[in-house]
Design a protein around this motif. Sequence first.
Motif: not given
Length: 578
Positions: A147-149, A211-230
Amino acid sequence: MRLIKTPLSGEPNARAVRYLWWVRTVGFTVSICLVIALFTPAPVRASTADLVQHLDGVISSFPGGAGIWVSDPTVTTPLYTHDPDEQVIAASLYKLGVLAEAERRVDAGELHYNDLITIEPDDITADGSFEDAGTQLTIDEALEAMITISDNGSALALWRILGGSNIDATLEKAGIKNFHVALDDTEDNWVTARAVGTYFTLLAKRQLISAAASDRMLSRLERQQINDRLPAELPPDVVVAHKTGNLTAVTHDAGIIFTKTGPRVVVALTWDAIDEDAANFISSIGSLVYSSNLTPAANARYQVSKTAIAVDVGTETRVTVPITNIGARAWTAAGAGAVGLIWDLHNGQGALVTKSAKPLPLPALLPNQTQNVGIAIPVPQQPGTYTVTIGLADASGVALAPAGAATATFTLRAHQPYLLTAEIAMPHTLHRSEASLLVVKHGALAGDADRPLSVGWRLVDPRTNRTVQQGSSPVGTFKTGVTGTFFAPFVAPSVLGTYKLTYELRDGTVSVSEPSTATVEIAGPRTYPDEGLPAPSDEIGVAPAPPTRIEFPTITIPKPSIEIPFLRGRSPRPSPGP
């Protein structure tokens, strides 16, 4: 369907991308400058209509194709779409499906974050793989890299274990349609903007897997390191939970932008455009959405009681609230434009006790129209003070408060059912620590036994709103089924000054009448015996008022018993005459 045969990995082939860029450079040199200039977002006014207008302008200037989805997850209909059902090569967006299936199995106990997987030679791609064949990673490490890289090796290793058909089934069960993950390396991964928008809407509402799985997925997606778009044109402190994707002739980014007025789901899929143009285009869309202070689908103003509403425990109370439509559009009685009212009830400690099972349908209202609405609320069995919060919901029952719609609160004071009606006459002037006459007119008491009643009271300092003293004062024994009046002494508190006095009739410790509040002046003790005599007049020519006649009690003094000696044989001497 925009399907271009590409490697299963979903990552770009560098040689193909360079060739595509060289072929298009000549034809698009002039348009690139124009497009970049047009992509710079203009100031956005606070309305959805303005956002739509700006997005239309940016998309019309984009030289490639685009599937766009912009929504508020609290509202059922999207705020903006463009070609939302066009099937497009997913590129690395397929990894969102892998993430969801992995988290489903973690929730079910079928996988554990510390389980190991091995990167096989077939998992390695020419571009986008950052681990060597034979590398072992935990499930948690593989998901993080995927996810992050956007690591291809870990993604393909997970895909091989989880299976494309299982991933598709999990997404389909969640209500995400037209999101296909390849079953084998002969197929392509493809998605639509609507499908990816649905994925992130469920995540934003914490409803994807759990709800717990959604929280884990959101936290991981928030750590995204490719940030040249949105996120590229957003302030650095803005949180964006997103996933990118690149392949030959396709550039994507999709996720949740957490704006000042709530989360916004933004999906931008592009094809047939140079990577740099597509990245600028996507970043402009992110900036436009973030800068727009979007209005909720409906809004209202409520007129609620400022004082606590007294209710019996264990009953259903009906509270009437005037509600005004302060939104820009009319409410309908049914259909997509319908608006409902929802409520929840919290106890004195702030814990949720109960809430509306479903929205109460509100009447059709034009903007600025008002109508009284009756709200039936079940009162808990436990006496106490409860807070009721009311707000709006859209036609699907989704609360509109997170999108900025107004709410209102009022309080219920739940008590044991009152046994009688009583009218308590309390003097407005009391004397410290001295008794004054209390008159209590009462109705017929329910029950089958006589009982002693008292007046419970609480003295409140109006300057601090704090209780100074409290207590009770007996008023007499009530006879069952009889109405009448009690006359009883009430001893004033031992303070001086102006206070608020709240008092009620009690049967033991249970209130049996509605409390009353009066402002009382507590003066010093009375003076005897000249209390009530008028002060002398200083005005010349004005005769003083006659003094008040003071009646003193008659005091009988017994005569002393005196024995007078008499001479023997003689009569008593007569008393002298007048």
